[in-house]
Design an enzyme around this catalytic site. Structure first.
Site, PDB file in Angstrom:
ATOM      1  N   ASP A  27      43.162  32.125 -24.637  1.00 24.77           N
ATOM      2  CA  ASP A  27      43.069  31.261 -23.458  1.00 24.77           C
ATOM      3  C   ASP A  27      41.614  30.844 -23.230  1.00 24.77           C
ATOM      4  O   ASP A  27      40.815  31.610 -22.690  1.00 24.77           O
ATOM      5  CB  ASP A  27      43.615  32.022 -22.242  1.00 24.77           C
ATOM      6  N   GLU A 106      11.911  39.645 -31.683  1.00 25.65           N
ATOM      7  CA  GLU A 106      11.504  40.952 -31.164  1.00 25.65           C
ATOM      8  C   GLU A 106      12.110  41.111 -29.766  1.00 25.65           C
ATOM      9  O   GLU A 106      11.550  40.637 -28.782  1.00 25.65           O
ATOM     10  CB  GLU A 106       9.981  41.057 -31.069  1.00 25.65           C
ATOM     11  N   GLU A 108      12.983  42.974 -26.423  1.00 26.49           N
ATOM     12  CA  GLU A 108      12.569  44.076 -25.563  1.00 26.49           C
ATOM     13  C   GLU A 108      13.654  44.316 -24.513  1.00 26.49           C
ATOM     14  O   GLU A 108      14.348  43.378 -24.103  1.00 26.49           O
ATOM     15  CB  GLU A 108      11.241  43.755 -24.882  1.00 26.49           C
ATOM     16  N   GLU A 188       7.708  50.347 -25.239  1.00 23.67           N
ATOM     17  CA  GLU A 188       6.925  49.169 -24.884  1.00 23.67           C
ATOM     18  C   GLU A 188       6.038  49.463 -23.668  1.00 23.67           C
ATOM     19  O   GLU A 188       6.015  50.562 -23.138  1.00 23.67           O
ATOM     20  CB  GLU A 188       7.837  47.961 -24.625  1.00 23.67           C
ATOM     21  N   GLU A 196      11.317  48.517 -27.546  1.00 24.69           N
ATOM     22  CA  GLU A 196      11.425  47.443 -28.533  1.00 24.69           C
ATOM     23  C   GLU A 196      11.887  48.025 -29.864  1.00 24.69           C
ATOM     24  O   GLU A 196      11.340  49.023 -30.336  1.00 24.69           O
ATOM     25  CB  GLU A 196      10.091  46.730 -28.728  1.00 24.69           C
ATOM     26  N   HIS A 245      10.053  37.540 -28.425  1.00 23.96           N
ATOM     27  CA  HIS A 245       9.180  36.731 -29.268  1.00 23.96           C
ATOM     28  C   HIS A 245       9.921  36.428 -30.569  1.00 23.96           C
ATOM     29  O   HIS A 245      10.478  37.330 -31.192  1.00 23.96           O
ATOM     30  CB  HIS A 245       7.888  37.482 -29.567  1.00 23.96           C
ATOM     31  N   ARG A 316      -2.336  36.658 -28.372  1.00 22.18           N
ATOM     32  CA  ARG A 316      -1.113  36.802 -27.589  1.00 22.18           C
ATOM     33  C   ARG A 316      -1.178  36.140 -26.216  1.00 22.18           C
ATOM     34  O   ARG A 316      -0.263  36.266 -25.422  1.00 22.18           O
ATOM     35  CB  ARG A 316      -0.769  38.289 -27.462  1.00 22.18           C
ATOM     36  N   GLU A 338       4.958  32.650 -34.380  1.00 18.73           N
ATOM     37  CA  GLU A 338       5.673  33.430 -33.380  1.00 18.73           C
ATOM     38  C   GLU A 338       5.702  32.648 -32.066  1.00 18.73           C
ATOM     39  O   GLU A 338       4.659  32.365 -31.482  1.00 18.73           O
ATOM     40  CB  GLU A 338       4.975  34.776 -33.167  1.00 18.73           C
ATOM     41  N   ARG A 340       6.517  32.749 -28.289  1.00 20.27           N
ATOM     42  CA  ARG A 340       6.514  33.896 -27.400  1.00 20.27           C
ATOM     43  C   ARG A 340       7.236  33.724 -26.052  1.00 20.27           C
ATOM     44  O   ARG A 340       7.602  34.717 -25.421  1.00 20.27           O
ATOM     45  CB  ARG A 340       5.061  34.332 -27.144  1.00 20.27           C
TER      46      ARG A 340
END
Length: 454
Positions: A27, A106, A108, A188, A196, A245, A316, A338, A340
């Site tokens: 359904d 990654e 978390e 973390e 993580e 990330h 970062r 990466e 983020r």
């Protein structure tokens, strides 16, 4: 569509070749974001290659991930997120730019001992507790050994401060049983059990499936220990939010197209164009990559959140980081970018597909991020003088803004028929009506703190 697994079960003697060829009915009107009641009949098609023994069932059970088939249109269902990821993979090959896209998220999350919440008309609120929570450092009703982690000091502690080492290891072993390769796990930054577990890069569709397995395994292992896992981006005020990330690269004929020995951070021009696409479309991407009202309690400027629309190497504080752990031609296969800002509340099938489409748009249009003013910025952006910081754009500050951006900027997602206008409109409508509006109309506890005695 929001990105939750659901399931139905069949006795083994009811499964045969026809089950995989023709599927089983369900359904579609009872599934969030799918069909209206007058068009509810849908079909699940199991993917034979996804078969695993479900390690959390007492009765021996084989588990298969399914895609959704629309019997009216006699085609893959347009609102099934997994079908979108399949179309994104096929579209990549058709472009000729690359034949494979690898994704390495990654994720978390927090491991709590208790979480309760209620939204009654006369009472609303939530309560969280964790044996690791710093707020328990003064507990004196029972023995207190004093190993509570201070806020923002949870990165890489050893036992006994890290109280979840064995639980994480059990999660890792569980993931490996389900066929998901794990590279490492650790505590973390956040107090109260932020965690993580890094899974190895994989192709787009396989990695989307892996993320769903990841959530299933971690939640069920936590439950075995009387604990609960949340992937909410910002469950705790005053401590780190949980991100996702996403590492990405494009390959062709076994060669990593993002590597160039002479490029900035050994990144190729094609890789730079891919970054240009991501940063150009970042506002609309957030509607899929940070898709909850809670997401924007994590994405707050000046709180070391990945809000700065810029790229850099090993930095970062920028929305896109080019990792530089290892350099030189012998590490060419590890060259990647990466992204983020995404968080783990995202539906991976939609988020990863949208990122790929934005990156490909950058490659096709040759959007050079250096000429577009996105950097590189090899400084701590969080500590820039106000005059410099003002020149750097931030990601949207709310889900409302991201959805508006998606309304205005989604043509790149339609390329090759990967996304459809109908799906995008349904996503925007669902998020506005079922989430944004419902949050907006309810009093917030902090409003009582501010206003009850005015």
């Amino acid at each position: 569509m929001p990105g939750m697994w659901q399931h139905t079960s069949l006795p083994a003697d009811q499964v045969d070749e026809g089950t995989f060829a023709y599927g089983i009915g369900f359904d579609g009107s009872s599934i969030r974001g799918f069909q209206e009641i007058q068009e509810s009949d849908m079909v699940l098609l199991p993917d034979p290659g996804s078969g695993r023994v479900d390690t959390f069932c007492n009765i021996p059970t084989a588990s298969f991930i399914c895609s959704v088939f629309d019997p009216r249109e006699q085609t893959a269902y347009s609102r099934d997120p997994r079908n979108i990821a399949q179309r994104a993979q096929a579209h990549l090959k058709k472009t000729g730019i690359a034949d494979t896209a690898y994704f390495g998220p990654e994720l978390e999350f927090y491991i709590f001992d208790h979480i309760s919440f209620d939204i009654l008309p006369y009472m609303t609120g939530y309560a969280i507790d964790s044996e690791e929570g710093h707020w328990n450092s003064g507990e004196s009703e029972s023995a207190n050994l004093g190993y509570a982690l201070r806020p923002k000091e949870g990165y890489f502690p050893v036992q006994p401060s890290d109280k979840h080492m064995d639980i994480r290891s059990e999660m890792v072993l569980g993931l490996k049983e389900w066929g998901v390769d794990v590279e490492m796990h650790h505590h973390e930054v956040g107090t109260a059990g932020q965690t993580e577990i890094d899974i190895r890069y994989e192709t787009l569709l396989q990695q989307c499936d892996n993320v769903m397995i990841y959530k299933y395994v971690t939640r069920n292992v936590a439950r075995r220990h009387g604990k609960t896992v949340t992937f909410m981006p910002k469950p705790l005020f005053g401590d780190n939010g949980s991100g996702m990330h996403v590492h990405q690269s494009l390959w062709k004929a076994g060669k990593n197209l993002f590597y160039s020995a002479g490029g900035y951070a050994e990144l190729s021009q094609l890789g730079l164009y891919y970054i240009g696409g991501l940063l150009t479309h970042i506002d609309s991407l957030m509607a899929f990559c940070a898709p909850t009202t809670n997401s924007y309690k994590r994405l707050v400027p000046h709180y070391e959140a990945p809000v700065n629309v810029a790229f850099s190497k090993g930095n970062r504080s920028a929305a896109i980081r080019i990792p530089i752990f290892f350099t030189g031609a012998k590490f060419s296969k590890s060259k990647r970018i990466e992204f983020r800002p995404p968080d783990p509340a995202a539906n991976p099938y939609l988020a990863f597909s949208a990122m790929l489409m934005a990156g490909l748009d950058g490659v096709k249009r040759k959007i050079d991020p250096t000429r577009a003013g996105f950097g590189p910025i090899d400084k701590n952006i969080y500590d820039l003088p106000e005059r410099e910081a003002r020149k750097i754009k931030s990601v949207p500050g709310s889900l409302d803004e991201s959805l508006a951006a998606l309304e205005d900027d989604h043509t790149y997602l339609l390329d090759g028929g990967v996304f459809s206008r109908e799906l995008i409109e349904s996503w925007i409508s669902y998020k506005r009506v079922k989430e944004l509006q419902e949050v907006k109309i309810r009093p917030h506890p902090y409003e009582f703190y501010l206003y009850h005695d005015l």
